[in-house]
Design an enzyme around this catalytic site. Structure first.
Site, short mmCIF file in Angstrom:
data_model
loop_
_atom_site.label_atom_id
_atom_site.label_comp_id
_atom_site.label_asym_id
_atom_site.label_seq_id
_atom_site.Cartn_x
_atom_site.Cartn_y
_atom_site.Cartn_z
N GLY A 19 -11.64 -17.26 3.76
CA GLY A 19 -10.51 -16.37 3.49
C GLY A 19 -9.54 -16.41 4.64
N GLY A 21 -6.11 -14.12 6.52
CA GLY A 21 -5.35 -12.86 6.57
C GLY A 21 -4.25 -12.97 7.60
N GLY A 24 -5.39 -14.73 10.97
CA GLY A 24 -5.91 -16.10 11.04
C GLY A 24 -6.80 -16.36 9.84
CB VAL A 26 -13.12 -15.61 7.82
CG1 VAL A 26 -14.63 -15.54 8.01
CG2 VAL A 26 -12.47 -14.38 8.46
CE LYS A 41 -10.75 -11.38 12.16
NZ LYS A 41 -10.97 -9.93 12.12
CG ASP A 131 -8.53 -1.91 7.92
OD1 ASP A 131 -8.00 -1.22 7.02
OD2 ASP A 131 -8.31 -3.12 8.06
#
Length: 287
Positions: A19, A21, A24, A26, A41, A131
């Site tokens: 994935g 974001g 950066g 993962v 990551k 978060d």
């Protein structure tokens, strides 16, 4: 030094992107020395990514080890990029699971309990995650549930018992954050309540609206509610009410919520294994 010396390119191979974001990307990779799969990551420090936030994330994971927090393995600095290696959670995110299967209330209670155990541990150590949402809760095929992504977390101290910066994802932000007030660890409890709504309704309230519009709707409407409250048990409704108190003092703490009957009536985490495996199967079929 926070990071390890050496070249991670020789330690990790077989990279596969999981994935991406704002920070950066993962990747899943293989640790050549142990033969184990890990998640890495990779964050570019050039693209306005503050080094302080990056260091924050590493320290928060490294110094707060718990069964309900994704395990930190190592970190490296490579050509202006920060590499953060952690355990690979083979079930993906709770968000992925919710997109594929529907959770029964008992399963929701189990997920909430596992998250609350992680939050109670963090809050007792004066760490606020900031978060909490289904995208940042990771699951294993064995049913394990762990908090991940500490990129926005804050460490409180005797000199700093509250935060004031507006951090988080709008639909999951507590009212006191939206209002720009000083806040403490209970912002995570609000976000957990929103995640409860996410598990029931399939999405968070006002998802897809702009940041300002979300804030406007929250100010006008107050704590979000279930769309069809009568379709759900009194225990679930009460649990969400305890999480989504507008007044921070009346909002329950993680420790208090661990005693709530909605959570104590949950099954062991291993009971989620079949659900997570079937969610994976559904995702494979879609491909």
């Amino acid at each position: 030094s926070i990071v390890s010396l050496g070249q991670p390119q020789s330690k990790y191979t077989a990279f596969e992107e999981l994935g991406r974001g704002g920070f950066g990307a993962v990747y899943k990779a293989l640790d050549t020395s142990s033969g184990q799969q890990v998640a890495i990551k990779i964050m570019s420090l050039e693209e306005g990514m503050s080094e302080e936030l990056a260091a924050n994330e590493i320290l928060a994971m490294r110094d707060n080890r718990s069964p309900n927090i994704v395990t930190y393995l190592d970190s490296y600095l490579v050509d202006g990029e920060l590499w953060l290696a952690m355990e690979f959670m083979d079930g993906g995110t709770l968000f992925d699971v919710l997109g594929a299967v529907y959770l029964e209330e008992g399963q929701m209670g189990t997920v909430c309990r596992e998250c609350l155990q992680g939050l109670h541990f963090l809050h007792s150590r004066q760490v606020i995650h900031r978060d909490i949402k289904s995208n940042n809760v990771l699951v294993g095929m064995d049913g394990s549930v762990k908090l991940g992504d500490f990129g926005l977390c804050a460490q409180l101290s005797p000199e700093r018992s509250k935060c004031s910066s507006s951090m988080g994802t709008p639909s999951w932000m507590a009212l006191e954050v939206v209002r720009g007030e000083a806040y403490g660890p209970k912002v995570d409890i609000w976000s957990l309540g929103i995640m409860g709504l996410e598990m029931v309704e399939g999405e968070a309230p006002y998802e897809g609206e702009t940041r300002l519009r979300v804030f406007e709707l929250m100010e006008r409407n107050g704590p979000p509610k279930l769309q069809h409250p009568r379709h759900h048990s009194a225990l679930l409704r009460d649990f969400l009410r305890c999480c989504l108190q507008a007044d921070e003092d009346r909002r329950w703490s993680a420790q208090e919520l661990l005693q709530h009957p909605f959570v104590t009536s949950g099954h062991p985490a291993s009971s989620l294994a079949a659900l997570i495996i079937s969610a994976k199967q559904v995702q494979e079929d879609w491909r």
